[in-house]
Design an enzyme around this catalytic site. Structure first.
Site, PDB file in Angstrom:
ATOM      1  N   LYS A 184       0.819  -1.218   0.000  1.00  0.00           N
ATOM      2  CA  LYS A 184       0.000   0.000   0.000  1.00  0.00           C
ATOM      3  C   LYS A 184       0.853   1.269   0.000  1.00  0.00           C
ATOM      4  O   LYS A 184       0.315   2.371  -0.063  1.00  0.00           O
ATOM      5  CB  LYS A 184      -0.930   0.036   1.231  1.00  0.00           C
ATOM      6  CG  LYS A 184      -1.972  -1.047   1.251  1.00  0.00           C
ATOM      7  CD  LYS A 184      -2.970  -0.857   2.380  1.00  0.00           C
ATOM      8  CE  LYS A 184      -2.407  -1.129   3.732  1.00  0.00           C
ATOM      9  NZ  LYS A 184      -3.391  -1.034   4.824  1.00  0.00           N
TER      10      LYS A 184
ATOM     11  N   LYS B 132       2.735   2.190   2.549  1.00  0.00           N
ATOM     12  CA  LYS B 132       2.760   2.718   3.919  1.00  0.00           C
ATOM     13  C   LYS B 132       3.965   2.178   4.665  1.00  0.00           C
ATOM     14  O   LYS B 132       4.350   1.025   4.478  1.00  0.00           O
ATOM     15  CB  LYS B 132       1.508   2.286   4.692  1.00  0.00           C
ATOM     16  CG  LYS B 132       0.264   3.020   4.358  1.00  0.00           C
ATOM     17  CD  LYS B 132      -0.842   2.590   5.307  1.00  0.00           C
ATOM     18  CE  LYS B 132      -2.017   3.526   5.253  1.00  0.00           C
ATOM     19  NZ  LYS B 132      -3.017   3.176   6.279  1.00  0.00           N
TER      20      LYS B 132
END
Length: 151
Positions: free
Chosen positions: A44, A46
């Site tokens: 993602k 992140k």
């Protein structure tokens, strides 16, 4: 028994997380959390401060959470809801509409986020503080260089 399921990264656990989890738990008798794995966070884009195991330990210590399992991909939610026997799928309202397709197997609810606090805000604040301290150190270094060169 009414089961509620939610998902998230829950990094830098803060009062907004506590309030959200309390509201989620109030929707049913049991709260189950799909916690984003470190590998999934990487996919993602992140970067968590805490590892999956550390974030899991923090969530399991929260009185509102009954069970934590790893979230490894976007597509697993339907299977998880069925496996866990969840009646309610709930997320923060920043996801409004994204999971409406799950209404066929559970009630989909989007809850408002706690105003004035988020992990992103905390990380931004820390980065700004770090930048300020770095700038202060550079200014001090420049002053010292001037003092030394004038000797």
């Amino acid at each position: 028994m009414k089961r509620v399921i939610t998902y998230g990264t829950f990094d830098l656990f803060h009062s907004g997380h506590v309030k959200l989890l309390a509201r989620l738990r109030f929707l049913g008798d049991e709260l189950i959390v799909g916690l984003s794995s470190d590998e999934f966070n990487h996919i993602k884009g992140k970067k968590s401060i805490y590892t999956y195991e550390q974030r899991k330990e923090i969530l399991e210590a929260c009185r509102y959470v009954d069970k934590v399992f790893p979230e490894r991909c976007w597509e697993q939610k339907k299977e998880d809801i069925i496996r866990e026997g969840a009646h309610v799928f709930a997320m923060g309202d920043d996801w409004t509409g994204e999971f409406d397709y799950l209404n066929e197997i559970a009630d989909v609810i989007y809850l408002p986020r706690t105003p004035s606090i988020s992990t992103t805000d905390i990380k931004t604040f820390i980065a700004m503080e770090h930048q300020d301290r770095k700038q202060q150190a550079l200014n001090t270094l420049r002053k010292l260089e001037k003092m030394i060169s004038s000797i």
